[in-house]
Design a protein around this motif. Structure first.
Motif, PDB file in Angstrom:
ATOM      1  N   LEU A   1     -17.731 -48.820  10.948  1.00  0.00           N
ATOM      2  CA  LEU A   1     -17.857 -47.594  11.735  1.00  0.00           C
ATOM      3  C   LEU A   1     -18.597 -46.517  10.950  1.00  0.00           C
ATOM      4  O   LEU A   1     -19.399 -45.753  11.520  1.00  0.00           O
ATOM      5  N   GLN A   2     -18.351 -46.441   9.647  1.00  0.00           N
ATOM      6  CA  GLN A   2     -19.052 -45.465   8.812  1.00  0.00           C
ATOM      7  C   GLN A   2     -20.549 -45.757   8.794  1.00  0.00           C
ATOM      8  O   GLN A   2     -21.373 -44.843   8.866  1.00  0.00           O
ATOM      9  N   ALA A   3     -20.898 -47.030   8.716  1.00  0.00           N
ATOM     10  CA  ALA A   3     -22.321 -47.398   8.734  1.00  0.00           C
ATOM     11  C   ALA A   3     -22.970 -47.005  10.058  1.00  0.00           C
ATOM     12  O   ALA A   3     -24.114 -46.513  10.085  1.00  0.00           O
ATOM     13  N   ILE A   4     -22.261 -47.206  11.165  1.00  0.00           N
ATOM     14  CA  ILE A   4     -22.785 -46.812  12.481  1.00  0.00           C
ATOM     15  C   ILE A   4     -22.929 -45.293  12.551  1.00  0.00           C
ATOM     16  O   ILE A   4     -23.910 -44.764  13.089  1.00  0.00           O
ATOM     17  N   ALA A   5     -21.962 -44.579  11.986  1.00  0.00           N
ATOM     18  CA  ALA A   5     -22.029 -43.117  11.968  1.00  0.00           C
ATOM     19  C   ALA A   5     -23.248 -42.633  11.198  1.00  0.00           C
ATOM     20  O   ALA A   5     -23.911 -41.661  11.588  1.00  0.00           O
ATOM     21  N   GLU A   6     -23.575 -43.300  10.118  1.00  0.00           N
ATOM     22  CA  GLU A   6     -24.679 -42.867   9.263  1.00  0.00           C
ATOM     23  C   GLU A   6     -26.040 -43.315   9.774  1.00  0.00           C
ATOM     24  O   GLU A   6     -27.027 -42.574   9.666  1.00  0.00           O
ATOM     25  N   ARG A   7     -26.118 -44.520  10.353  1.00  0.00           N
ATOM     26  CA  ARG A   7     -27.424 -45.090  10.702  1.00  0.00           C
ATOM     27  C   ARG A   7     -27.598 -45.376  12.194  1.00  0.00           C
ATOM     28  O   ARG A   7     -28.653 -45.876  12.602  1.00  0.00           O
ATOM     29  N   GLY A   8     -26.582 -45.069  12.978  1.00  0.00           N
ATOM     30  CA  GLY A   8     -26.698 -45.288  14.403  1.00  0.00           C
ATOM     31  C   GLY A   8     -26.485 -46.741  14.793  1.00  0.00           C
ATOM     32  O   GLY A   8     -26.091 -47.575  13.958  1.00  0.00           O
ATOM     33  N   PRO A   9     -26.763 -47.093  16.048  1.00  0.00           N
ATOM     34  CA  PRO A   9     -26.476 -48.450  16.528  1.00  0.00           C
ATOM     35  C   PRO A   9     -27.259 -49.537  15.810  1.00  0.00           C
ATOM     36  O   PRO A   9     -26.827 -50.689  15.779  1.00  0.00           O
TER      37      PRO A   9
END
Length: 520
Positions: A184-192
């Motif tokens: 989820l953190q990766a999605i928050a930082e880089r989007g979908p």
């Protein structure tokens, strides 16, 4: 009741998250996405980022309803011939073949970008913290968890994440999902793109390929939902809106079309009324199993399905003296009250969001990608392995979906955002709820809380909750129906009504789940 904003979900932490986002300046779609992300953590058997979603949205209180289809597709290599050549007669639940490419993350990002106020990263913060720091397991969540422990134990990665200490957590125990927090953190930082490309996608594809799946990185990279044209029908002066196929929203509208030709009477639980609702549902579902499919690859006759001619034909088959013994069309399908989360949010500017997200069966395919902690859904079981069937599996095709958000409008304004969870039950649940509100004038909470019945497709056997009055049950048995107890409470539901005249929001949330409605 409230005036400035309202949220209703099946988990109190998710409802509180939605309200917090509204109070922080977010709008209804921001709040719904944040709440759903939280439920992907705290209600893991019901939903997850490895699942799909569908959304209806009306901005500014208007009746201009927008629909988004966030459902995933089969891999490009998933041909019907491949399955038949390899001896498949159906798609097993705990298998890579049950997993279609997840659509939720792409849908969340698109809807927030197009209609939200806050960045996706901010909306994911509450879910990330809960997954990383731990959350207390709620009672209904614990019950559902225990029921799937044996299946989860068959996958080593699912067992490691969801059976700490070798068992399902009890209510009140603290559970962590640290790999999911990092994802989820990766999605928050880089989007979908962080989900559909790179190491997270590779982790999911590697696990699926290891299990014999046909998935590729290209399948994930090309995953994309889209805006679709909502479908609707009129019901006693109201317009009821649903997402189009491959979801079963059209079946809810068909049931309402059949019911519109019957006088409701005074008692929503009378034998006559339940007889009509049961038979209308049996008839509509028999048509569903014969024709519903992905309209981008199969012809779905929507005009016919929603026509008064078909409604009148089906209505004419209902005899209040006895149950129908032979349905006009039926293709067998399993009856399972699959787990899903439904979220309704209305903000102070009148934006109404009807939002549903699911992994299908409880814990989906009960398969977890080992590095990313993504629990994978089993939507591929919605396909048919039969040549010539509209819903036969095919490359990049979407399966028949049971999850459906609902919305109702009147006199140019949205007046109700609603949903009823419960797998195959959902179409009947939508029609049942709308009828109880419109025909009987019940308040939201009373309508949601009424005892539920659901006919097993193709049979006269009816699942009935124990709160159904004994006298009504006996009379329906006399007419030829038989009854069985469901394995658990039938579905769940949330709804928010908008009283434009008084400027008040009213909401209800189902006692069958852990959740609540909150507003201010």
């Amino acid at each position: 009741m409230g005036r400035r904003g309202m949220a209703a979900t099946s988990h109190p932490t998710a409802t509180l998250t939605a309200i917090s986002i509204l109070q922080a300046g977010g709008n209804a779609i921001d709040a719904a996405v944040a709440a759903c992300a939280v439920q992907c953590v705290v209600e893991p058997g019901s939903t997850g980022i490895g699942g799909d979603c569908f959304v209806l949205l009306a901005a500014g209180g208007s009746d201009k309803v927008i629909a988004y289809d966030g459902s995933g597709r089969a891999p490009a290599a998933a041909t019907l011939d491949w399955y038949l050549e390899h001896g498949f007669t159906e798609i097993p639940r705990q298998s890579a073949h049950a997993v279609t490419v997840p659509g939720s993350v792409e849908a969340w990002a698109t809807l927030v970008k197009d209609h939200g106020r806050l960045p996706l990263a901010q909306l994911l913060e509450p879910a990330i913290a809960l997954a990383r720091d731990g959350y207390a397991v709620a009672p209904r969540v614990a019950a559902d968890w225990a029921g799937q422990a044996a299946l989860l134990a068959k996958d080593p990665h699912a067992a490691r994440v969801f059976l700490p200490g070798g068992r399902a957590p009890l209510a009140g125990e603290v559970h962590h999902q640290r790999e999911l927090a990092a994802t989820l953190q990766a999605i928050a930082e880089r989007g979908p793109d962080a989900f559909y490309e790179g190491e997270i996608a590779q982790d999911m594809v590697d696990r699926l390929r290891e299990l014999g799946g046909l998935h590729t990185l290209e399948d994930f990279k090309e995953a994309k939902g889209g805006y679709v044209t909502p479908i609707k029908t009129s019901f006693r002066g109201h317009e009821v809106h649903e997402c189009p196929p491959a979801g079963q929203g059209v079946i809810a509208l068909m049931i309402l079309n059949i019911l519109s030709g019957f006088e409701p009477g005074d008692d929503p639980l009378s034998a006559d009324r339940l007889h009509v609702e049961i038979e209308a549902s049996r008839l509509a579902y028999s048509v569903r199993d014969a024709v519903l499919a992905d309209p981008s690859q199969s012809k779905v006759p929507l005009d016919w399905l929603l026509s008064e001619e078909l409604a009148a034909e089906l209505r004419g088959k209902i005899d209040l003296k006895q149950a129908i013994t032979e349905l006009p069309s039926f293709s067998a399908s399993a009856v399972e009250h699959a787990d899903t989360v439904y979220i309704s949010v209305v903000d102070g500017d009148g934006m109404a969001v009807s939002f549903i997200n699911s992994v299908f069966n409880p814990y989906g395919a009960a398969l977890v990608a080992p590095k990313s902690g993504v629990l994978l859904q089993n939507r591929g079981q919605g396909f048919v392995l039969k040549a010539g069937h509209p819903n036969a599996i095919a490359p990049r095709k979407r399966p028949l979906h049971t999850i459906i958000p609902g919305m109702m409008t009147r006199d140019g304004k949205v007046c109700l955002s609603f949903g009823v969870m419960g797998g195959h039950y959902q179409a009947m649940g939508h029609a049942h709820l709308v009828s109880k509100l419109v025909d009987y004038g019940l308040d939201l909470q009373s309508a949601i809380s009424l005892p539920r019945v659901f006919p097993r497709p193709g049979q006269t056997a009816i699942e009935a909750e124990k709160t159904l009055p004994a006298a009504v049950k006996a009379e329906l048995e006399r007419r030829g129906f038989s009854f069985t107890a469901p394995a658990a409470a039938i579905g769940g539901g949330q709804a928010i009504a908008i009283d434009h005249e008084r400027g008040v929001l009213l909401a209800g949330s189902d006692h069958r789940k852990d959740g609540c409605a909150l507003g201010w």
